[in-house]
Design a protein around this motif. Structure first.
Motif, short mmCIF file in Angstrom:
data_model
loop_
_atom_site.label_atom_id
_atom_site.label_comp_id
_atom_site.label_asym_id
_atom_site.label_seq_id
_atom_site.Cartn_x
_atom_site.Cartn_y
_atom_site.Cartn_z
N ARG A 28 -11.34 -2.62 -2.05
CA ARG A 28 -9.81 -2.77 -1.93
C ARG A 28 -9.21 -3.68 -2.32
N ASN A 32 -4.69 6.92 -6.36
CA ASN A 32 -5.10 7.95 -6.23
C ASN A 32 -5.15 8.35 -7.10
N TRP A 63 -13.94 8.25 -0.47
CA TRP A 63 -14.57 7.74 0.64
C TRP A 63 -13.37 5.82 0.19
N GLU A 64 -13.57 5.38 1.15
CA GLU A 64 -12.60 4.14 1.47
C GLU A 64 -13.76 3.11 0.94
N ASN A 98 0.94 -0.82 0.37
CA ASN A 98 0.13 0.03 0.30
C ASN A 98 1.10 1.22 0.16
N SER A 156 -14.65 -1.06 0.14
CA SER A 156 -14.54 -2.20 0.87
C SER A 156 -13.68 -2.98 0.12
#
Ligand code: IDP
Length: 151
Positions: A145, A10, A140-141, A4, A143
């Motif tokens: 990922r 991004n 927002w994250e 990560n 789920s």
């Protein structure tokens, strides 16, 4: 493995679903392709407004087309999203766009080619700023990922 890395995934790009595609009820098809690829939707709106292409020689016809009805502006985020999106969109001229691409599957002619997508990271930055206020982008994250990017 330090998978990560900061900033990984991004990158953002601007996609416009043009008036021809809105009229032809293709908005859902276009959105679904980005969702299924794994990209994250961070902004979207329906509006009627276009000014970016005024330097092009075919400007009057293009402007009339882009003003002919509402369009959908979206910001998609993810790893290499600018390059991947251009590949998904296909060649400018629909006749040359490969099957499997948005233009190759959904359009026939260069003047009605369904979508616009930013052509570089730098352009994407400018175009997102043109179409969206900063507070219209939603952070927002997602789920999934770890399943789409690895650990
Ligand atoms: P792109 O959309 O693939 O990035 P650009 O060269 O930036 O291609 O052109 C912007 C848009 O202008 C195209 O998507 C297309 O709708 C329109 N356009 C480009 N070339 C022509 C043409 O020769 N006739 C009519 N419209 C054109």
């Amino acid at each position: 493995l330090a998978g990560n890395c900061s900033g990984w995934g991004n990158e953002q790009t601007l996609v416009l679903v043009k008036p021809d595609a809105v009229q032809r009820r293709l908005v859902g098809d276009v959105i679904q392709r980005f969702e299924r690829r794994g990209f994250k939707l961070v902004a979207m709106k329906l509006l009627q407004h276009y000014q970016q292409l005024c330097q092009k020689p075919f400007y009057p016809a293009l402007l009339a087309y882009m003003m002919s009805g509402p369009l959908v502006a979206m910001v998609w985020e993810g790893y290499n999203v600018v390059r991947s999106t251009r590949a998904m969109v296909g060649d400018t001229n629909s006749a040359d766009a490969k099957p499997g691409t948005i233009r190759g599957d959904l359009s026939m002619h260069v003047s009605r080619n369904v979508v616009h997508a930013s052509d570089s990271v730098e352009t994407a930055h400018k175009e997102i700023g043109f179409w969206f206020q900063r507070d219209e982008l939603v952070a927002w994250e997602s789920s999934d990922r770890d399943f789409t990017y690895g650990p």
